[in-house]
Design an enzyme around this catalytic site. Structure first.
Site: not given
Length: 495
Positions: A203-204, A206, A274
């Site tokens: 995600n952004r 991470e 997910d």
């Protein structure tokens, strides 16, 4: 017919393996109306609880919802939560032998306490030390026995101890030997052990952390950060999940592509990654291109962010979302034949503290009276569900020349009205069968039933159903002089 039908139908022919940290996610719901006299904390009056698979388990649940054959390998504790996890895995049609018991650690649990759609508190039970070499060996033995039958491998790495460095290296070797593509969702900052992975889905946040603070707000910044990640880690392709901003695909051998989210509303982004991972794996396993897979994954992400908690997306939902490619999905409500899917959506709304209304009818030719009635009904609730008589039900009610418009044409028009949030079909198939909405009302259990006309509540059998479970019934005024029958008669007479 859209371009996704064949791809979605092919999911049942592919197999995907998941290895990683499985969890038990529990959502405890209640009402808060006062502060505790013992301290400045809210008192939650318990109304219900919903256990779900989390972590690698949510990836598994999403794959199962897509019709994909699955295997999972993870670690649980010898406790009640671990038994729940095994039972849930089996309920998805997957084998639970891969959920190995470690007596030295508890099953990972995350318990969230929720009121009116707001999370008040989360309690985590976990042990994050690496699993023992003995359990690693047991996982590898089982993986070796089944990986040659797999079309993709997902490593779901929440840094909870299952995916230690050595196990990752061995899994990567096995995947390479059997030419199985590897996709990862990892919370690690050091990705050196994942060299050669086909796809990563950070995600952004991470992505920003992995690249030591590179900006990740604009498309251009996302591209630069993703390419930096790929250069350092030797991961081949990156798909960045950007919450309400959609997805960004940065491939090794093509130009980056940015997909804007297709959600009608954004409520809860937890678990959306997910769903995206599961769709990507299913698509790639079925032979789709990266871009085609990302297009469908973006639609899936748009569906799941409108649900509460860790949720999954089914092929039926994806088929419906892609049914009318020419219709802007931001402007049209979902249309469902499956009552289970409709019930799940209603449950998600109610879990957020939203009041769900319900009305029904044929709506063969939409007119002034219909539009105004539905607008008034929508004003009395937060979400309005329309139960639409399917074609055979209309013939039973109105005669063999009706409906003028078939059920999908009627449903599409109704779903485009701003007052409607969900359309679901119902009705009798044969003369003499119950053609009232009693069954669907009892199954969906909306908060309030709206009915137009000069009825009294005791004249409505579906009204009695609503009252039996504690719901409300509202009799609404109709607009005199407007009806589909009158419109048809006027059209036929030429006046």
């Amino acid at each position: 017919m859209n371009n996704y039908n064949g791809l979605l139908n092919s999911f049942q022919n592919v197999s995907v393996m998941v290895v990683g940290d499985i969890m038990l996610d529990s959502f405890v719901y209640g009402d808060v109306s006062r502060i505790s006299p013992e301290g400045p904390v809210p008192v939650l009056k318990y109304t219900g609880e919903r256990p779900m698979l989390g972590g690698a388990g949510n990836v598994l649940a999403n794959l199962a919802a897509l019709g994909v054959k699955t295997r999972i390998f993870s670690v649980i504790g010898q406790d009640v939560a671990g038994q729940q996890v095994k039972e849930m895995v089996e309920s998805l049609g997957s084998e639970s032998q891969g959920c190995l018991i470690d007596e030295q650690r508890p099953t990972i649990q995350k318990t969230r306490y929720v009121s009116a759609g707001q999370q008040l508190l989360r309690v985590d039970r976990e042990e994050t030390v690496p699993i023992s070499s003995q359990i690693e060996d047991k996982i590898l033995v089982q993986v070796r026995e089944s990986i040659e039958k797999m079309d993709a491998l997902i490593l779901s790495d929440y840094c909870k101890g299952v995916l230690a460095d050595q196990l990752i290296k061995e899994l990567m070797k096995l995947a390479k030997t059997h030419r199985v593509p590897v996709l990862i969702d990892s919370k690690r900052k050091d990705l050196s052990c994942y060299q050669g992975v086909m796809l990563m889905t950070p995600n952004r946040k991470e992505l920003e952390e992995i690249t030591e603070g590179l900006p990740v707000q604009t498309d251009e910044e996302i591209e630069k950060a993703a390419k930096s990640l790929m250069k350092v880690s030797k991961i081949e392709n990156v798909l960045v999940t950007r919450s309400e901003d959609g997805l960004s695909l940065v491939p090794k051998k093509a130009k980056p592509v940015h997909f804007k989210i297709t959600a009608r509303e954004v409520y809860d982004v937890s678990g959306a990654g997910d769903s995206v991972m599961a769709v990507m794996a299913a698509c790639l396993a079925a032979g789709a291109s990266l871009e085609q897979a990302a297009q469908l994954a973006n639609i899936a992400g748009g569906l799941v962010v409108g649900k509460s908690g860790t949720a999954s997306v089914s092929t039926d939902e994806l088929l419906q979302a892609t049914h009318n490619d020419h219709v802007n999905p931001d402007m049209i409500a979902p249309v469902m034949e499956d009552w289970d899917l409709a019930k799940e959506q209603i449950h998600n709304w109610q879990a957020r503290g939203l009041k769900v209304g319900f009305t029904n009818g044929c709506f063969d030719i939409v007119h002034y009276g219909h539009v105004n009635y539905l607008a008034q009904a929508r004003a009395k609730c937060d979400r309005l569900v329309l139960a639409l008589n399917h074609d055979q039900s209309v013939r039973i009610l109105k005669g063999p020349t009706r409906p003028v418009n078939d059920q999908m044409a009627r449903a599409t028009v109704m779903a485009a009205l701003s007052s409607i949030d969900l359309v679901v079909f119902f009705g009798a198939q044969k003369e003499g069968e119950d053609n009232t909405p009693c069954d669907i009302v009892g199954y969906l259990q909306p908060d309030i039933l709206m009915k137009g006309g000069d009825y009294t509540i005791d004249q409505l059998p579906e009204g009695q159903v609503v009252l039996s479970y504690g719901g409300e019934v509202e009799i609404m005024p109709l607009y005199d002089g407007y009806s589909t029958t009158n419109i048809i008669q006027k059209s036929n007479s030429g006046t």
